[in-house]
Scaffold this motif. Sequence first.
Motif, PDB file in Angstrom:
ATOM      1  N   THR A 130       0.756  -1.267  -0.100  1.00  0.00           N
ATOM      2  CA  THR A 130      -0.069   0.009   0.008  1.00  0.00           C
ATOM      3  C   THR A 130       0.641   1.280  -0.032  1.00  0.00           C
ATOM      4  O   THR A 130       0.635   2.149  -0.686  1.00  0.00           O
ATOM      5  CB  THR A 130      -0.875  -0.039   1.325  1.00  0.00           C
ATOM      6  N   GLN A 172      -6.747   2.722   4.596  1.00  0.00           N
ATOM      7  CA  GLN A 172      -5.270   2.456   4.355  1.00  0.00           C
ATOM      8  C   GLN A 172      -4.438   2.877   5.353  1.00  0.00           C
ATOM      9  O   GLN A 172      -3.510   2.257   5.835  1.00  0.00           O
ATOM     10  CB  GLN A 172      -4.767   3.053   3.142  1.00  0.00           C
ATOM     11  N   THR A 179       1.040   3.826  -3.226  1.00  0.00           N
ATOM     12  CA  THR A 179       0.522   5.076  -3.170  1.00  0.00           C
ATOM     13  C   THR A 179       1.407   6.226  -3.108  1.00  0.00           C
ATOM     14  O   THR A 179       1.109   7.433  -2.783  1.00  0.00           O
ATOM     15  CB  THR A 179      -0.563   5.147  -1.890  1.00  0.00           C
ATOM     16  N   GLN A 195      -5.016   0.511   8.166  1.00  0.00           N
ATOM     17  CA  GLN A 195      -4.119  -0.890   8.206  1.00  0.00           C
ATOM     18  C   GLN A 195      -2.700  -0.788   8.120  1.00  0.00           C
ATOM     19  O   GLN A 195      -2.221  -1.628   8.605  1.00  0.00           O
ATOM     20  CB  GLN A 195      -4.523  -1.228   6.393  1.00  0.00           C
ATOM     21  N   LEU A 241      -2.985   8.686   1.772  1.00  0.00           N
ATOM     22  CA  LEU A 241      -3.964   7.383   1.962  1.00  0.00           C
ATOM     23  C   LEU A 241      -5.073   7.759   2.329  1.00  0.00           C
ATOM     24  O   LEU A 241      -5.440   8.636   3.273  1.00  0.00           O
ATOM     25  CB  LEU A 241      -3.075   6.751   3.346  1.00  0.00           C
TER      26      LEU A 241
END
Length: 171
Positions: free
Chosen positions: A102, A148, A106, A151, A144
């Motif tokens: 992630t 996200q 990103t 997470q 994010l």
Amino acid sequence: MDSTADTYGTDITLANYADALPAVSDPIERAFACDNLLAQVPAVQRDIAEIRAEALYAATLRPGWDGNRVAEHFGISPTAVSKAVAERRGDDRTLMRTALTTLLETDATALATREVAAAITARDVTAMARRLIAAVRHLRSDRLTPAQRAQVARAAERAAALLDAAEGVHG
């Protein structure tokens, strides 16, 4: 049985059974209280087994404490340690790999892309944890989504716990 569960043995728990059960004078009530407690034992055993397996895994993260040493120390088979470690390590690697991916996808960390990419494929869970913590230190959280961020935060919290276990004081 449910109707009598409210009547018999409601104040007796696994924590106080040794004193409380013999004190129940009525044998019917005492037997029912025993049945209630015995019904709780499998769940307690599962919980304790899970905590123990996590502890065995954490022990293998410490320098010099491989699966064989942990097995020998606790008098269990290396296979039992291996099983506990494999499942938990796999879960941890998946959690951290997902968070690192992630961050990479990103562009949400200022940490070098090659460092993050290398951590994603690492086999050593402590190496992944160190890179994830480093990546979070350089976090660009505005890139994010809230999900996200949550997470990544969960994974970073777990990574910190793993590193604490790996650097434990009982070498």
